[in-house]
Design a protein around this motif. Structure first.
Motif, short mmCIF file in Angstrom:
data_model
loop_
_atom_site.label_atom_id
_atom_site.label_comp_id
_atom_site.label_asym_id
_atom_site.label_seq_id
_atom_site.Cartn_x
_atom_site.Cartn_y
_atom_site.Cartn_z
N GLN A 39 0.84 -1.19 0.00
CA GLN A 39 0.00 0.00 0.00
C GLN A 39 0.88 1.25 0.00
O GLN A 39 0.80 2.08 -0.90
CB GLN A 39 -0.93 0.00 1.22
CG GLN A 39 -1.95 1.12 1.25
CD GLN A 39 -3.02 0.97 0.18
OE1 GLN A 39 -3.33 -0.14 -0.25
NE2 GLN A 39 -3.58 2.10 -0.27
N ASN A 40 1.70 1.38 1.02
CA ASN A 40 2.54 2.57 1.18
C ASN A 40 3.99 2.17 1.40
O ASN A 40 4.31 1.43 2.34
CB ASN A 40 2.08 3.40 2.38
CG ASN A 40 0.68 3.94 2.20
OD1 ASN A 40 0.35 4.45 1.14
ND2 ASN A 40 -0.15 3.81 3.22
N TYR A 45 2.99 13.43 5.90
CA TYR A 45 2.47 12.35 5.05
C TYR A 45 1.25 11.72 5.70
O TYR A 45 1.34 11.01 6.69
CB TYR A 45 3.57 11.30 4.81
CG TYR A 45 3.29 10.45 3.60
CD1 TYR A 45 3.37 10.98 2.32
CD2 TYR A 45 2.94 9.11 3.72
CE1 TYR A 45 3.13 10.21 1.20
CE2 TYR A 45 2.71 8.33 2.62
CZ TYR A 45 2.80 8.88 1.35
OH TYR A 45 2.56 8.11 0.24
N LEU A 87 6.93 7.04 -1.11
CA LEU A 87 7.56 8.27 -0.65
C LEU A 87 9.05 8.02 -0.47
O LEU A 87 9.45 7.12 0.27
CB LEU A 87 6.94 8.73 0.67
CG LEU A 87 7.54 9.98 1.31
CD1 LEU A 87 7.33 11.21 0.43
CD2 LEU A 87 6.95 10.21 2.70
N LYS A 117 6.78 7.35 -10.67
CA LYS A 117 5.59 7.16 -9.83
C LYS A 117 5.91 7.36 -8.35
O LYS A 117 5.09 7.07 -7.49
CB LYS A 117 5.02 5.75 -10.05
CG LYS A 117 4.52 5.50 -11.45
CD LYS A 117 3.86 4.14 -11.58
CE LYS A 117 4.87 3.03 -11.45
NZ LYS A 117 4.24 1.70 -11.64
N ASN A 145 -0.76 9.45 4.44
CA ASN A 145 -1.09 8.09 4.02
C ASN A 145 -0.51 7.03 4.95
O ASN A 145 -0.49 5.85 4.62
CB ASN A 145 -0.58 7.85 2.59
CG ASN A 145 -1.40 8.61 1.57
OD1 ASN A 145 -2.62 8.58 1.61
ND2 ASN A 145 -0.73 9.31 0.67
N GLU A 163 0.55 1.54 -4.02
CA GLU A 163 -0.37 2.67 -4.14
C GLU A 163 0.38 3.99 -4.01
O GLU A 163 0.15 4.93 -4.76
CB GLU A 163 -1.47 2.57 -3.08
CG GLU A 163 -2.32 1.30 -3.19
CD GLU A 163 -3.00 1.18 -4.54
OE1 GLU A 163 -3.49 2.20 -5.07
OE2 GLU A 163 -3.06 0.04 -5.07
N HIS A 164 1.27 4.06 -3.02
CA HIS A 164 2.04 5.29 -2.77
C HIS A 164 3.49 4.93 -2.46
O HIS A 164 3.76 3.90 -1.83
CB HIS A 164 1.46 6.09 -1.60
CG HIS A 164 0.01 6.41 -1.75
ND1 HIS A 164 -0.98 5.66 -1.14
CD2 HIS A 164 -0.62 7.40 -2.43
CE1 HIS A 164 -2.16 6.18 -1.45
NE2 HIS A 164 -1.98 7.22 -2.22
N GLN A 175 7.06 9.77 -5.12
CA GLN A 175 7.06 11.14 -4.60
C GLN A 175 8.35 11.38 -3.83
O GLN A 175 8.62 10.73 -2.82
CB GLN A 175 5.87 11.37 -3.68
CG GLN A 175 5.81 12.79 -3.13
CD GLN A 175 4.67 13.00 -2.15
OE1 GLN A 175 4.00 12.05 -1.75
NE2 GLN A 175 4.45 14.24 -1.75
#
Length: 251
Positions: free
Chosen positions: A53-54, A112, A79, A94, A114, A76-77, A96
């Motif tokens: 997910q993260n 953050y 960082l 994709k 998320n 999904e995310h 960040q």
């Protein structure tokens, strides 16, 4: 007698030296790239499902490890943090990117939304921070069953430089990582290797360090011909790395 570089001074130097090395790092960082590949092999051995997910990466540098993760996993995310501004390396990705001090866990939480992360990764970066303080805090960023994948360096890392110049970082050994993480994490795999690089001349040793950004070791040291010959005599133009590979899962 060896001494440790002050944390504030070290980070200030890091921003300068790694920016200067951004065009040479990839070709010079042979050991760091090998660590990236080994880490991903370890992860795939223990986790069949490759969706997260993260994802959080600490000390992402120029994004070479980030992009390998991105190509191997779905998510999904993602960082990626680094104290140096490598934002241009992430344009069109994709991922960040944030220029951020990875030791500032509170700021990461505030920024953050998320959270929590189910995969936290870092390669060849944690040696630049106070690991005894940072590592126990990582569990607060992670959800239950999250994975922690670390490529770090042991106490024998660059021992030649520490003996020769009298400066070095505070490295930890495998037992210390177990002690620090055991409260919140199950260690799935943890081992170290010794990697020795051989150079033709002593000046190539120090050029290698400069090209990988690791030339924060004392600007006051002038590499005279006498000193270079001494390095050749004592260390035979060699440089030793001790990578530690660690995969853990949060309880």
């Amino acid at each position: 007698m060896s001494f440790l570089i002050g944390n504030f001074m070290l980070k200030s130097k890091l921003q300068k030296t790694f920016l200067k090395a951004q065009n040479t790092y990839t070709s010079a960082a042979i050991i760091q790239e090998k660590m990236q590949n080994t880490l991903l092999e370890i992860l795939m051995k223990h986790k069949q499902k490759i969706h997260f997910q993260n994802i959080l990466e600490l000390g992402c540098g120029n994004g070479s490890f980030s992009k390998k993760i991105c190509n191997l996993l779905t998510f999904e995310h993602f960082l990626a943090l680094d104290i140096v501004d490598f934002s241009k390396e992430f344009v069109g990705e994709k991922i960040q990117f944030l220029q951020f001090d990875m030791e500032n866990i509170k700021m990461i939480k505030n920024f953050y939304q998320n959270l929590p992360f189910d995969f936290i990764a870092s390669n060849a970066a944690l040696q630049w921070c106070n690991q005894n303080i940072l590592l126990p805090k990582l569990s607060s960023l992670a959800c239950k069953n999250a994975y922690l994948l670390l490529g770090i360096f042991g106490t024998k890392n660059l021992f030649e430089i520490k003996k020769f110049l009298g400066v070095g970082l505070e490295y930890l050994d495998i037992h210390q990582y177990y002690d620090i993480l055991k409260k919140d994490w199950d260690i799935l795999e943890c081992f170290s290797t010794l990697e020795t690089l051989h150079f033709h001349t002593p000046i190539e040793v120090f050029r290698h360090l400069k090209n990988t950004g690791v030339n924060v070791y004392g600007d006051s040291f002038i590499l005279t011909k006498k000193r270079l010959l001494a390095y050749q005599e004592y260390f035979n133009n060699q440089l030793t790395y001790e990578p530690i590979y660690l995969l853990a899962q949060k309880r």
